[in-house]
Design a protein around this motif. Structure first.
Motif, short mmCIF file in Angstrom:
data_model
loop_
_atom_site.label_atom_id
_atom_site.label_comp_id
_atom_site.label_asym_id
_atom_site.label_seq_id
_atom_site.Cartn_x
_atom_site.Cartn_y
_atom_site.Cartn_z
N GLU A 264 0.86 -1.17 0.00
CA GLU A 264 0.00 0.00 0.00
C GLU A 264 0.90 1.22 0.00
OE1 GLU A 264 -4.02 -1.16 2.25
OE2 GLU A 264 -2.30 -0.90 3.59
N PHE A 265 0.50 2.25 -0.72
CA PHE A 265 1.29 3.47 -0.71
C PHE A 265 0.38 4.67 -0.93
CE2 PHE A 265 1.16 2.30 -5.13
CZ PHE A 265 1.09 3.48 -5.82
N SER A 266 0.87 5.81 -0.51
CA SER A 266 0.13 7.05 -0.72
C SER A 266 1.11 8.19 -0.84
CB SER A 266 -0.84 7.31 0.44
OG SER A 266 -0.13 7.46 1.64
N ILE A 267 0.67 9.24 -1.51
CA ILE A 267 1.43 10.47 -1.55
C ILE A 267 0.81 11.41 -0.53
CG2 ILE A 267 2.04 12.50 -2.92
CD1 ILE A 267 2.43 10.74 -5.32
N GLU A 268 1.62 11.81 0.44
CA GLU A 268 1.14 12.65 1.53
C GLU A 268 1.10 14.12 1.14
OE1 GLU A 268 -0.04 11.05 4.09
OE2 GLU A 268 0.75 9.13 3.42
N GLY A 269 1.81 14.49 0.08
CA GLY A 269 1.83 15.87 -0.37
C GLY A 269 2.97 16.11 -1.34
N PHE A 270 3.00 17.32 -1.87
CA PHE A 270 4.04 17.74 -2.80
C PHE A 270 4.66 19.03 -2.28
CE2 PHE A 270 1.22 15.24 -5.45
CZ PHE A 270 2.09 14.54 -6.26
N GLN A 271 5.93 19.24 -2.60
CA GLN A 271 6.59 20.49 -2.24
C GLN A 271 7.64 20.84 -3.29
OE1 GLN A 271 9.09 20.13 1.30
NE2 GLN A 271 9.07 17.91 1.03
N ARG A 272 7.82 22.12 -3.49
CA ARG A 272 8.89 22.58 -4.36
C ARG A 272 10.18 22.53 -3.55
NH1 ARG A 272 9.54 28.56 -7.01
NH2 ARG A 272 11.55 28.15 -7.97
N ILE A 273 11.25 22.04 -4.15
CA ILE A 273 12.53 21.95 -3.44
C ILE A 273 13.64 22.55 -4.29
CG2 ILE A 273 11.81 19.86 -2.21
CD1 ILE A 273 13.84 18.35 -4.06
#
Length: 149
Positions: free
Chosen positions: A12-21
């Motif tokens: 199982e997997f999920s993306i918790e969020g995105f951020q610019r780096i």
């Protein structure tokens, strides 16, 4: 969630969020395909079950590898396909403590970043692993309010 032959869940997997780096000290940004592009990181959480050890997939590739570049596709905010989002800079920008581990074995949990090189601060990423015969998942991102690392 990924199930295998006997309907047993093995990941199982999920993306918790995105951020610019930005890369530390800008050392690897010279590797970017286009200097006008941005680096966007997805914060992934992955959990595998012991059932993963029993799959044919585990015999082919021991451990689960979510970071592999050809499994990821990208689209701009207006729907245009991005040629490549896992470029050399995306593999070399972060230190190992921030990145999602390359291999995640049966019965393990991991969390970390996967970096993409994109031309826009809004768009979509798609995870389409080769072993799903065209299946996959997609997530929209919007990091216009993110200031970078």
């Amino acid at each position: 969630m990924i199930e295998y032959e006997n309907d047993s869940v093995w990941m199982e997997f999920s993306i918790e969020g995105f951020q610019r780096i930005e890369c530390p000290d800008n050392w690897s940004e010279s590797l970017m395909d286009d200097p006008e592009n941005y680096l966007v990181a997805a914060d992934l959480s992955v959990s595998t079950t012991p059932a993963m050890a029993e799959t044919e997939m585990n015999e082919i590739i021991p451990g689960f590898t979510v970071s592999f570049g050809s499994n990821w596709l990208g689209f701009t905010g207006d729907g245009k396909r991005i040629n490549e989002i896992r470029t050399p800079v995306t593999y070399n920008c972060l230190d190992g403590s921030e990145e999602l581990p390359w291999e995640i074995g049966p019965g393990e949990e991991a969390r970390g970043l996967v970096v993409f090189e994109v031309p826009d601060l809004q768009g979509e990423v798609v995870y389409r692993p080769w072993y799903l015969d065209g299946g996959g998942w997609s997530w929209e991102f919007d990091v216009t309010q993110s200031s970078g690392a």
